[in-house]
Design a protein around this motif. Sequence first.
Motif, short mmCIF file in Angstrom:
data_model
loop_
_atom_site.label_atom_id
_atom_site.label_comp_id
_atom_site.label_asym_id
_atom_site.label_seq_id
_atom_site.Cartn_x
_atom_site.Cartn_y
_atom_site.Cartn_z
N UNK A 15 14.44 24.28 32.11
CA UNK A 15 15.28 24.31 30.92
C UNK A 15 16.77 24.28 31.27
N UNK A 16 17.13 24.68 32.49
CA UNK A 16 18.55 24.72 32.83
C UNK A 16 19.17 23.33 32.99
N UNK A 17 18.35 22.26 32.94
CA UNK A 17 18.94 20.91 32.94
C UNK A 17 19.40 20.50 31.55
N UNK A 18 18.96 21.24 30.52
CA UNK A 18 19.22 20.82 29.14
C UNK A 18 20.70 20.73 28.81
N UNK B 276 6.17 16.02 25.98
CA UNK B 276 7.19 16.70 26.75
C UNK B 276 7.05 18.20 26.61
N UNK B 277 7.93 18.92 27.28
CA UNK B 277 7.93 20.38 27.22
C UNK B 277 8.50 20.82 25.86
N UNK B 278 7.72 21.49 25.02
CA UNK B 278 8.24 21.93 23.72
C UNK B 278 9.45 22.85 23.85
N UNK B 279 9.49 23.68 24.89
CA UNK B 279 10.62 24.58 25.06
C UNK B 279 11.88 23.81 25.45
N UNK B 280 11.73 22.72 26.21
CA UNK B 280 12.87 21.88 26.53
C UNK B 280 13.40 21.22 25.26
#
Length: 304
Positions: free
Chosen positions: A244-247, A273-277
């Motif tokens: 997530x830190x790439x967001x 994709x990753x829902x949290x992303x």
Amino acid sequence: MTSPSGTPRILDLDRAGLAALRGRELTASVAAAEGRTMVAEVFADRAALVARPGDDGVHNAELMAAFGADIVILNMIERAWDGERLVLPGLGSFASVAALAECVGRPVGINLEPGDVPEIRRAEPEFAKRLVGMGAAMLCLTANPGTGGSYEGLARVTERLRNGLGDEVALWSGKMHHAGHPERVTPGRLTALVESGADGVVLPLPGTMPGVTKELAAEAVAAVQDAGAVVMGAIGTSQEGAHIDVVPQLALNAKEIGVDAHHIGDAFLPGMGDPELLYAYSVAIRGRRHTWNRMALGGRGSRT
């Protein structure tokens, strides 16, 4: 709320308004939202990882909608097509794409590709017309690895589809990665897609493709928008499964270069994709108020 042109922003539509959105109205509604539209691409034949054996489960489209997606694009549609109806694990059987859209409360687009792919997904007018007649909100013409799609080839197919489908169909075209045909992303190659009939153009986001810098991407976005089309910035290089830190880097760069819609690809959990992303990206580009509002509009509608 509506834009000065009178077009409702996709940002403000409720479930019914979203499900009914299609064609050039969809493109205009995305443009009116000023870079705050989230798009999730999912495999048509995959139930979400959270689905439990023995029950109806949850489809990937539902899960991504619940985490903030405004538009869902189905990839590999042939895997959920029995020749007459769409059969989606976790959701059931649907006579049309429009019925599926009503169920998930989102406009549903279909991914098309040139070349030797199954007929219902093949980017030819005869197959695309059927999808439009079934209520597909938009058609996204792109290329996957192995199809060898070039920008010149995509321009030819885009023109053929536009001529065969008419002006009212939402037709977005472009590449999310090289698709087995490495070539530089340039403003000229993207505006050629608009000249061929695309009212939306797909652009790999800076940080997802070698050589796609912020400066190049900003120039390309401006050229496409000046030509009259919207731009969808895509994460389609498996980074939809990154930490997530790439967001913040990807999302804020996308806002800076000026894209109209933000695409999260399908290459993380099985077929999405990753829902949290997606959630973190949505918060970064439009804040918690709009993100939570969209999430609260989740929930399953009726099936047909």
